[in-house]
Design an enzyme around this catalytic site. Structure first.
Site, PDB file in Angstrom:
ATOM      1  N   GLU A 197       0.839  -1.220   0.000  1.00 20.50           N
ATOM      2  CA  GLU A 197       0.000   0.000   0.000  1.00 20.50           C
ATOM      3  C   GLU A 197       0.869   1.263   0.000  1.00 20.50           C
ATOM      4  O   GLU A 197       0.718   2.153   0.837  1.00 20.50           O
ATOM      5  CB  GLU A 197      -0.993  -0.022   1.168  1.00 20.50           C
ATOM      6  CG  GLU A 197      -2.043  -1.097   1.006  1.00 20.50           C
ATOM      7  CD  GLU A 197      -3.185  -1.012   2.020  1.00 20.50           C
ATOM      8  OE1 GLU A 197      -2.989  -0.423   3.093  1.00 20.50           O
ATOM      9  OE2 GLU A 197      -4.274  -1.543   1.737  1.00 20.50           O
ATOM     10  N   GLU A 294      -5.799  -7.247  -1.841  1.00 23.42           N
ATOM     11  CA  GLU A 294      -6.440  -7.379  -0.524  1.00 23.42           C
ATOM     12  C   GLU A 294      -7.912  -7.039  -0.657  1.00 23.42           C
ATOM     13  O   GLU A 294      -8.259  -6.004  -1.225  1.00 23.42           O
ATOM     14  CB  GLU A 294      -5.837  -6.398   0.503  1.00 23.42           C
ATOM     15  CG  GLU A 294      -4.456  -6.737   0.975  1.00 23.42           C
ATOM     16  CD  GLU A 294      -3.968  -5.772   2.057  1.00 23.42           C
ATOM     17  OE1 GLU A 294      -4.793  -5.080   2.668  1.00 23.42           O
ATOM     18  OE2 GLU A 294      -2.743  -5.717   2.264  1.00 23.42           O
TER      19      GLU A 294
END
Ligand code: CA
Length: 651
Positions: A197, A294
């Protein structure tokens, strides 16, 4: 003599190398337990996602498993037998296991920071077990000693004083040595993420040239050790529309990679259409493979480990699907369809194996979290991450998003990883009654709706009759009411708000222009205007936005002067949320004939934490001029906030 010795040495070295290479596929006895056909016995409705390639990735991040097992957790298969959880995953259609790797998630005394204390040794154990059951490993380097996400990308302790060159070398070496451990153990590595991320930052660096320099060092090591594996980058927040900027930054700075991956949590990350559109653009315009790295969704609103969950019945986030096993599977199926529509290569679920450590109290669990690192953070993480882990350390925030119940028994939703390929169209039934809401103003007749929306197992809706358990005479005063009822034999809920008449115009900024609000920009704030963004609004689509990249610019008043008020006692309320403001001064105020007669202090804390300011009991006589507003002064660089939902009412 020397020559002969040299030859023997060379021969010995060659043999060692051969045996090392040969060991890749021999040290782990692979047991192929993957389903070859549609799994039988599942009551959930699943419509097939058509045309998924055989090698479509259905991944599961299972990083927490070893620490949970050390804490006493056991997993049970569909027959109720205690089994290796990785075997259960493979049997259910999962073909990839994802694992996070932190450099050094331990303090100087060897106490783990938690979150599974996931370092390369944890990845090695998980990788062996994944490989044993025929699944590939996705290695997720955070290049940090603890959680990395859009909010934090902290440099590992050992690298904190390094300049960029030294850090790049250290990162390359760390990646190479870590992957070599996996290779020597015969782990089947299919993909490696260089960063987690990394929305514009990684490993303490915050500019794209520096971030990409480090990613390139990681990528180089992956290519060297596992030339067949894919190199992936991973970002969050597709709803912000920034992925093309990210992809351009990667390209312009010369990163060698294969997969552009995104997080997608349905309650945070915008629409599925936007996800598809974002990923498709990256695939077509930048020539990269795309996937969701995710995602997750809740199967229950309940917590099971005495540590609050990210989403629950109490949380205020969107609930696009019911918190049921069917809702969880519908979410996974919808994300898979969205990725397929983008021409993507896979979907990886996040920590569907992370369940309660099983204690009967928070104290019992806390002891296990501290000892084995089986909560999201232990108290030992405070030295590295004082502001977040140091304050909020505890257990599991996603135990209601797992595919195993709190005792470790697999639930049938896990079969979706196989059944999404085939479909499992069971007879449709009502899954729940959607919550309804109604707003009335005082004096309006209270008429409750005669119908409600039933959500079916395939996610579709139909209108059904409803009866409410409410005494209408008790619903006349201003206030919020929760009313329950019955529809199709299930519980229905209605949120009723009875409001005073709001005497302000455009109180929620929904006209998109801002009139008749008057703003006085005292500090020269560069961003100060009505903004359309439902996710940042308290209600509706619009709110008033402010932001300044530099310090000492945010100071302004926002006010309006309603006309035609009658004599009486008035209450004024307005809401604000925001962040990065520093020692802000914020208050709601009421002026009569140009002089402030009362104020109410307000606070700014964090995104989506709305705080009201209410000035109550203002005496007013017809003919005076009443002005109501908010004053904001926020000294920090990067100060931002949102103002919404003003109201002025006569008692
Ligand atoms: Ca929990």
């Amino acid at each position: 003599m020397r020559t002969k010795l040299a030859r023997i040495l060379v021969l010995f070295l060659a043999l060692s190398l051969l045996s090392a290479c040969g060991s890749d596929n021999t040290t782990i006895q692979v047991e192929d337990v993957a389903p070859k056909a549609k799994l039988e016995g599942c009551s959930l409705y699943i419509k097939a996602v058509e045309g998924l390639p055989e090698d479509f990735i259905f991944g599961m991040d299972a990083s927490q498993v070893p620490s949970l097992e050390a804490s006493g957790v056991k997993y049970y298969d569909f027959d109720g037998a205690e089994t290796d959880v990785f075997r259960i995953l493979a049997q259910s259609g999962v073909n990839y296991i994802r694992v996070r790797v932190w450099n050094d998630p331990f303090d100087a005394d060897g106490h783990g920071y938690g979150g599974g204390n996931c370092n390369i040794d944890t990845a090695l154990e998980i990788g062996r077990r994944a490989t044993k059951y025929g699944m590939k490993l996705l290695v997720d380097f955070h290049y940090s000693d603890f959680w990395a996400d859009p909010g934090k990308q902290m440099v590992p302790k050992a690298w904190k004083d390094m300049d960029l060159d030294a850090k790049a070398s250290a990162l390359e070496q760390f990646t190479r040595e870590s992957l070599q451990k996996l290779k020597q153990a015969g782990v089947n590595v299919g993909m490696v993420q260089v960063g987690n991320e990394t929305n514009g930052a990684m490993c303490g660096e915050t500019t794209w040239p520096n971030v990409v320099r480090l990613m390139s060092a990681g990528s180089k090591a992956v290519r060297e050790v596992f030339p067949e594996a894919k190199v992936a980058v991973h970002f969050a927040n597709p709803e912000n529309g920034v992925y093309p900027d990210y992809a351009r930054a990667l390209r312009d700075n010369g990163l060698d990679y294969d997969v552009f991956g995104s997080s997608y949590y349905p309650y945070w990350h915008g629409s599925l259409e936007n996800l598809t559109d974002s990923l498709k653009k990256i695939r077509l315009n930048f020539g990269k493979q795309v996937m969701v790295l995710e995602t997750s969704y809740a199967w229950t609103g309940e917590d099971s480990d005495f540590s609050g969950n990210t989403i629950s019945d109490e949380s205020s986030v969107d609930q696009p699907y019911p918190y049921t096993q069917q809702g969880q599977v519908n979410s996974l199926r919808a994300v898979t369809q969205a990725v397929a529509d983008a021409g993507g290569i896979g979907v990886c679920y996040w920590e569907g194996t992370w369940i309660s450590v099983g204690g009967a109290s928070r104290e019992e669990n806390q002891a296990l979290w501290e000892k084995y690192g089986s909560g999201w953070a232990s108290s030992y993480a405070a030295e590295y991450d004082p502001d977040d882990a140091g304050k909020w350390y505890g257990g599991c925030a996603v135990d209601n998003q797992s595919f195993f119940d709190s005792k470790g028994h697999v639930m049938e939703g896990l079969k979706a990883f196989n059944l999404i390929r085939w479909g499992n169209e069971t007879e449709l039934r009502v899954e729940r009654i959607a919550d309804a809401s109604l707003r009335l103003t005082v004096g309006e007749p209270v008429v409750l709706p005669e119908t409600a929306e039933a959500v079916l197992t395939d996610g579709s809706r139909k209108t059904v009759p409803v009866t409410w358990d409410a005494d209408l005479s008790e619903l006349q005063l201003p206030g919020d009411y929760e009313i329950s009822g019955t529809a199709e034999g299930q519980t229905a809920r209605l949120h009723l708000t009875v409001e005073n008449v709001n005497l302000l115009s455009n109180p929620s900024f929904e006209d998109g222009v801002g009139t008749p609000w008057v703003v006085e920009n005292l500090g020269g704030c560069p961003d100060l205007f009505p903004e359309q963004k439902a996710g940042d609004s308290r209600t509706g689509e619009w709110h008033w936005h402010f932001w300044s990249e530099t310090a000492d610019k945010v100071e302004f008043t926002l006010e309006q002067t309603p006309e035609g008020l009658e004599t009486g006692t008035y209450d004024f309320t307005i809401y604000i949320m925001g962040g990065d403001c520093g020692a802000a001064e914020v208050y709601a105020y009421v002026k009569i004939d140009g002089t402030i007669v009362d104020t109410a202090p307000m606070e700014i804390t964090a995104w989506n934490e709305w705080h009201p300011g209410t000035v109550s009991g203002v005496a007013y006589e017809a003919g005076q001029t009443m002005t109501v507003g908010i004053y904001v002064k926020a000294p920090n660089a990067g100060a931002w906030g949102k103002i919404d939902d003003a109201s002025l009412s006569l008692r």
